[in-house]
Scaffold this motif. Structure first.
Motif, mmCIF file in Angstrom:
data_model
loop_
_atom_site.group_PDB
_atom_site.id
_atom_site.type_symbol
_atom_site.label_atom_id
_atom_site.label_comp_id
_atom_site.label_asym_id
_atom_site.label_seq_id
_atom_site.Cartn_x
_atom_site.Cartn_y
_atom_site.Cartn_z
ATOM 1 N N GLU A 99 0.832 -1.208 0.000
ATOM 2 C CA GLU A 99 0.000 0.000 0.000
ATOM 3 C C GLU A 99 0.864 1.254 0.000
ATOM 4 O O GLU A 99 0.606 2.210 -0.741
ATOM 5 N N VAL A 100 1.885 1.258 0.835
ATOM 6 C CA VAL A 100 2.802 2.406 0.916
ATOM 7 C C VAL A 100 3.502 2.606 -0.421
ATOM 8 O O VAL A 100 3.602 3.732 -0.934
ATOM 9 N N LEU A 101 3.969 1.515 -0.998
ATOM 10 C CA LEU A 101 4.689 1.603 -2.271
ATOM 11 C C LEU A 101 3.794 2.118 -3.388
ATOM 12 O O LEU A 101 4.225 2.920 -4.225
ATOM 13 N N ARG A 102 2.540 1.681 -3.402
ATOM 14 C CA ARG A 102 1.613 2.145 -4.435
ATOM 15 C C ARG A 102 1.405 3.659 -4.332
ATOM 16 O O ARG A 102 1.364 4.368 -5.341
ATOM 17 N N LEU A 103 1.319 4.178 -3.116
ATOM 18 C CA LEU A 103 1.147 5.617 -2.912
ATOM 19 C C LEU A 103 2.423 6.378 -3.269
ATOM 20 O O LEU A 103 2.366 7.490 -3.789
ATOM 21 N N ILE A 104 3.572 5.767 -3.008
ATOM 22 C CA ILE A 104 4.839 6.371 -3.426
ATOM 23 C C ILE A 104 4.866 6.502 -4.940
ATOM 24 O O ILE A 104 5.255 7.537 -5.502
ATOM 25 N N ALA A 105 4.444 5.427 -5.629
ATOM 26 C CA ALA A 105 4.434 5.436 -7.094
ATOM 27 C C ALA A 105 3.487 6.494 -7.649
ATOM 28 O O ALA A 105 3.663 6.976 -8.772
ATOM 29 N N GLN B 245 2.968 10.442 -3.819
ATOM 30 C CA GLN B 245 2.578 10.942 -2.506
ATOM 31 C C GLN B 245 3.787 11.043 -1.573
ATOM 32 O O GLN B 245 4.673 10.190 -1.599
ATOM 33 N N GLY B 246 3.820 12.077 -0.736
ATOM 34 C CA GLY B 246 4.864 12.228 0.268
ATOM 35 C C GLY B 246 4.496 11.479 1.536
ATOM 36 O O GLY B 246 3.391 10.932 1.668
ATOM 37 N N ASN B 247 5.425 11.465 2.500
ATOM 38 C CA ASN B 247 5.192 10.716 3.738
ATOM 39 C C ASN B 247 3.947 11.179 4.485
ATOM 40 O O ASN B 247 3.185 10.372 5.010
ATOM 41 N N LYS B 248 3.725 12.496 4.560
ATOM 42 C CA LYS B 248 2.558 13.009 5.287
ATOM 43 C C LYS B 248 1.260 12.575 4.613
ATOM 44 O O LYS B 248 0.301 12.193 5.285
ATOM 45 N N GLU B 249 1.237 12.643 3.268
ATOM 46 C CA GLU B 249 0.036 12.241 2.536
ATOM 47 C C GLU B 249 -0.231 10.741 2.698
ATOM 48 O O GLU B 249 -1.380 10.320 2.840
ATOM 49 N N ILE B 250 0.839 9.955 2.686
ATOM 50 C CA ILE B 250 0.690 8.508 2.853
ATOM 51 C C ILE B 250 0.159 8.194 4.248
ATOM 52 O O ILE B 250 -0.741 7.361 4.427
ATOM 53 N N GLY C 149 -3.948 6.209 7.619
ATOM 54 C CA GLY C 149 -4.302 6.312 9.029
ATOM 55 C C GLY C 149 -3.200 5.853 9.956
ATOM 56 O O GLY C 149 -3.460 5.252 11.011
ATOM 57 N N ILE C 150 -1.940 6.099 9.574
ATOM 58 C CA ILE C 150 -0.794 5.726 10.409
ATOM 59 C C ILE C 150 0.086 6.954 10.609
ATOM 60 O O ILE C 150 -0.118 7.992 9.975
ATOM 61 N N SER C 151 1.066 6.849 11.481
ATOM 62 C CA SER C 151 1.924 8.001 11.765
ATOM 63 C C SER C 151 2.992 8.155 10.683
ATOM 64 O O SER C 151 3.324 7.201 9.959
ATOM 65 N N VAL C 152 3.539 9.371 10.580
ATOM 66 C CA VAL C 152 4.613 9.635 9.626
ATOM 67 C C VAL C 152 5.833 8.773 9.958
ATOM 68 O O VAL C 152 6.518 8.271 9.069
ATOM 69 N N SER C 153 6.090 8.579 11.251
ATOM 70 C CA SER C 153 7.226 7.736 11.665
ATOM 71 C C SER C 153 7.069 6.312 11.169
ATOM 72 O O SER C 153 8.044 5.680 10.722
ATOM 73 N N THR C 154 5.853 5.807 11.234
ATOM 74 C CA THR C 154 5.590 4.446 10.740
ATOM 75 C C THR C 154 5.787 4.376 9.229
ATOM 76 O O THR C 154 6.333 3.390 8.715
ATOM 77 N N VAL C 155 5.349 5.406 8.535
ATOM 78 C CA VAL C 155 5.560 5.451 7.081
ATOM 79 C C VAL C 155 7.052 5.397 6.769
ATOM 80 O O VAL C 155 7.494 4.653 5.879
ATOM 81 N N LYS C 156 7.840 6.176 7.499
ATOM 82 C CA LYS C 156 9.289 6.202 7.265
ATOM 83 C C LYS C 156 9.910 4.827 7.484
ATOM 84 O O LYS C 156 10.807 4.411 6.732
ATOM 85 N N LEU C 157 9.425 4.111 8.499
ATOM 86 C CA LEU C 157 9.938 2.755 8.746
ATOM 87 C C LEU C 157 9.587 1.824 7.587
ATOM 88 O O LEU C 157 10.425 1.018 7.150
ATOM 89 N N ASP D 151 16.518 4.926 -3.518
ATOM 90 C CA ASP D 151 15.579 5.965 -3.109
ATOM 91 C C ASP D 151 14.155 5.527 -3.442
ATOM 92 O O ASP D 151 13.923 4.452 -3.983
ATOM 93 N N ARG D 152 13.190 6.406 -3.123
ATOM 94 C CA ARG D 152 11.776 6.079 -3.287
ATOM 95 C C ARG D 152 11.407 5.838 -4.747
ATOM 96 O O ARG D 152 10.682 4.896 -5.077
ATOM 97 N N THR D 153 11.911 6.706 -5.633
ATOM 98 C CA THR D 153 11.594 6.563 -7.050
ATOM 99 C C THR D 153 12.109 5.237 -7.595
ATOM 100 O O THR D 153 11.409 4.522 -8.307
ATOM 101 N N GLN D 154 13.345 4.899 -7.227
ATOM 102 C CA GLN D 154 13.929 3.643 -7.692
ATOM 103 C C GLN D 154 13.158 2.450 -7.145
ATOM 104 O O GLN D 154 12.982 1.437 -7.829
#
Length: 210
Positions: free
Chosen positions: A156-162, A165-170, A175-183, A196-199
């Motif tokens: 789900e996170v990867l699909r939003l990255i593609a 979307q930035g960390n805050k939007e994800i 419905g999770i914290s920005v810290s969790t997204v970063k992990l 990186d995220r794009t790669q």
């Protein structure tokens, strides 16, 4: 400048090819090359100072390639449409270009009129694929997905990255914290062996994980 004029940024590192593309585009009454660049980095600099409707990008640029550049354009200038131009009819390039946010994909070996059609289609908010590469997309849709090393949440996170979307939007979307997204992002980079995220998004698409 007439309101209907489509302003084009042309990013191509080969001068001879760039000259030919500029001439073909500027012959059209409704199209105008308003900025040119020889690299992705230079292209981003031009976008800061020049209003552009459509960016025509060579996929094989030195340094930042066209796929990474398209993703950067979509993040910084989301209203700018992207037409990807390449000499190669490769499935992984086609899918990676579309994942980066490009609206159109054309072959340099194709009819020049197809590029003009692609620019106009992109400017109008439509998508365009060179007929020679459309089968790659159809094949991807029909092909079964590979066994994924990712958890459902990581997917789900990867699909939003593609989707750019930035960390805050994800975090907000899931419905999770920005810290969790970063992990999750860090785990994705490790699992996909991406820098990186794009790669990471490109690698996932190439492996059929999205």
């Amino acid at each position: 400048m007439t309101p209907s004029l489509i302003r084009v940024l042309l990013v191509e590192d080969h001068a001879f090819t760039r000259d030919g593309l500029r001439a073909a585009i500027n012959l059209e009454a409704d199209l105008r090359v308003v900025a040119e660049a020889r690299s992705g980095e230079e292209g981003l600099e031009k976008l800061v100072h020049t209003g552009v409707d459509v960016a025509v990008l060579d996929i094989g640029l030195p340094g930042m390639d066209g796929i990474a550049l398209a993703a950067e354009i979509k993040r910084g200038w989301p209203k700018t449409r992207v037409v990807m131009l390449t000499a190669h009819n490769l499935r992984e390039e086609v899918l990676a270009a579309l994942a980066s946010g490009a609206e159109a994909y054309c072959l340099k070996s194709g009819d020049p009129d197809l590029l003009l059609l692609a620019i106009r289609a992109a400017a109008a908010g439509s998508a365009y694929l060179d007929p020679q590469v459309a089968h790659h997309v159809l094949g991807s849709i029909r092909a079964p997905h590979a066994v994924s090393p990712l958890t459902p949440r990581e997917t789900e996170v990867l699909r939003l990255i593609a989707e750019g979307q930035g960390n805050k939007e994800i975090a907000l979307a899931l419905g999770i914290s920005v810290s969790t997204v970063k992990l999750h992002v860090q785990d994705l980079l490790v699992k996909l062996q991406a820098a990186d995220r794009t790669q990471a998004a490109v690698q996932a698409l190439r492996r059929g994980l999205l």
